[in-house]
Design an enzyme around this catalytic site. Structure first.
Site, short mmCIF file in Angstrom:
data_model
loop_
_atom_site.label_atom_id
_atom_site.label_comp_id
_atom_site.label_asym_id
_atom_site.label_seq_id
_atom_site.Cartn_x
_atom_site.Cartn_y
_atom_site.Cartn_z
NE ARG A 49 -3.00 0.23 3.27
CZ ARG A 49 -2.46 0.71 4.41
NH1 ARG A 49 -2.07 1.97 4.47
NH2 ARG A 49 -2.33 -0.06 5.47
CE1 TYR A 101 -16.83 10.33 -16.85
CE2 TYR A 101 -16.80 10.24 -14.46
CZ TYR A 101 -16.86 9.60 -15.69
OH TYR A 101 -16.96 8.24 -15.73
CG ASP A 173 -10.48 14.86 -15.96
OD1 ASP A 173 -9.74 14.21 -16.73
OD2 ASP A 173 -11.47 14.36 -15.40
CE LYS A 198 -12.96 6.40 -18.77
NZ LYS A 198 -13.32 7.72 -18.28
C1 LIG Z 1 -13.86 8.22 -17.11
C2 LIG Z 1 -13.57 9.58 -16.64
C3 LIG Z 1 -13.42 9.86 -15.27
C4 LIG Z 1 -13.62 8.79 -14.20
O1 LIG Z 1 -12.66 7.81 -14.26
P1 LIG Z 1 -12.90 6.29 -13.75
O2 LIG Z 1 -11.63 5.62 -14.11
O3 LIG Z 1 -14.12 5.76 -14.45
O4 LIG Z 1 -13.12 6.36 -12.28
C5 LIG Z 1 -13.12 11.16 -14.90
N1 LIG Z 1 -12.98 12.14 -15.81
C6 LIG Z 1 -13.11 11.90 -17.13
C7 LIG Z 1 -12.95 13.03 -18.09
C8 LIG Z 1 -13.42 10.63 -17.59
O5 LIG Z 1 -13.57 10.40 -18.91
#
Ligand SMILES: *Cc1c(COP(=O)(O)O)cnc(C)c1O
Length: 378
Positions: A49, A101, A173, A198
């Site tokens: 961890r 988001y 983000d 992603k």
């Molecule tokens: C998918 C996504 C998230 C959340 O991420 P997870 O891995 O699903 O928790 C946050 N911001 C954006 C822009 C995203 O596309």
């Protein structure tokens, strides 16, 4: 005395390959590490961890690619995002994009409101609207560019300047663009946020999140939160993400090239009302994209079809090479009718389809759309 069977079963399976030099990083499943006789720990490894080789590799790699000093990996994008909010103090105020988001808005409403974090939702393309909602307790401005699912852009440099003038942190983000297309820290942001689920993972087979920052004090807080809340990614998840990073540039370059061509095709199609893609000159903020993004415009777009919700939904099911599914960033193309995912309270137009473009051949992707649009409209 010769050790008994049970003891031999344990001792005989100990790792004896400590000097091996594998070209591909092994997956370090060990949750704990042997201490040296002098009390020290080899490679500073104590307990998984705190630290783990696979995670350390992902963290230093993403920090490097984002031109940042500190990288932190989490078990999902939302865990990384939560860590940022957890680093604030009760009573703080946050400025969020009005089209942020979807799950982040829920996170604020259902969790962080109880922590006494307040927020305002603002149209981030309107700089004076941002300045207008700044309060003495405003601690952070959050940017998501391009936005989901309408691909609205935010001017990172301009917003970071407003933030710093007021002693506020600016978080970006950068999930949709990846460090291949934008480096928010270079534009003045303080924190970069990624859902590595992603493009970093890139194969729709792993969840992950990451933060990159330069600020020592904020990094210390994030490090504590990562360790003490414990939302850390597994070694295997990190291994998958590190593997994804090796081909990130290749994949997203191809994906963005395909997205551009598909956007141009759809823009000229008589059955399409509008295409939202920052690479098109028709995008109202095309010049912002040009000035703050490098190497391309990303691989996400959305379109408005001429017709109602039912028609939009039907078209999305007629495609052969675009799977109807949520998420984005994988090698396979996906489509999604957003309104029916977000629910009745969403402001997303009913005729909008979001497209995540993959690495298939562009000729097949275009003819797939040509075909689906002709079936549905005839
Ligand atoms: C998918 C996504 C998230 C959340 O991420 P997870 O891995 O699903 O928790 C946050 N911001 C954006 C822009 C995203 O596309």
């Amino acid at each position: 005395m010769h050790p008994k069977f049970e003891t031999r079963a344990i001792k005989s399976t100990e790792n004896t390959f400590n000097n091996a030099k594998p070209v591909s990083t092994p997956i370090y499943l060990s949750s704990t590490y042997e201490r040296n006789a002098d009390g020290s720990y080899a490679d500073n490894l104590v307990y998984s961890r705190n630290n783990n080789p696979n995670r350390a590799i992902v963290e230093q790699s993403i920090a490097q690619l984002e031109n940042g000093k500190y990288g932190f990996a989490f078990s999902s994008g939302l865990a990384a995002i939560s860590a940022v909010f957890q680093s604030l103090k009760s009573g703080d105020h946050i400025i969020l994009p009005d089209d942020i988001y979807y799950a982040i808005k829920k996170l604020m409403e259902q969790v962080f409101k109880r922590w006494n974090l307040s927020y305002d939702l603002v149209d981030m393309s309107n700089l004076s609207a941002i300045e207008y909602v700044i309060k003495p307790n405003t601690a952070m401005i959050w940017i998501e560019t391009p936005s989901n699912p309408q691909l609205k852009l935010s001017d990172v440099k301009a917003i970071a300047e407003i933030a710093h003038k007021n002693n506020i942190l600016c978080a970006v983000d950068n999930t949709w663009l990846t460090p291949v297309f934008m480096n928010p820290l270079d534009l003045g942001a303080d924190i970069v946020v990624h859902s590595t689920t992603k493009y970093f993972g890139g194969h729709s087979d792993v969840l992950g999140g990451a933060l990159v920052l330069n600020n020592d004090k904020v990094a210390d807080k994030i490090k504590d939160i990562q360790l003490l809340y414990g939302a850390v990614p597994s070694p295997f998840d990190c291994w998958l993400i590190a593997r994804g990073i090796q081909t990130l540039h290749l994949r997203v370059s191809k994906q963005a090239e395909n997205a551009f061509k598909l956007a141009q095709f759809l823009e000229n199609h008589p059955k399409i009302e509008k295409v939202n893609y920052p690479g098109l000159e028709s995008h109202p903020q095309h010049l912002i994209a040009k000035s703050q993004q490098n190497n391309g415009y990303g691989a996400m777009l959305s379109i408005l079809i001429k017709g109602n919700e039912k028609k939009a939904f039907n078209i999305s099911t007629k495609l052969k090479y675009f799977t109807s599914a949520t998420s984005l960033g994988g090698v396979e193309s996906l489509v999604e009718h957003r309104k029916s995912v977000e629910g009745p309270e969403s402001n997303t137009p009913e005729n909008l389809i979001r497209i995540s473009v993959g690495i298939e051949h562009i000729d097949d992707l275009i003819s797939d759309w040509e075909n689906a649009l002709s079936i549905n409209m005839s």
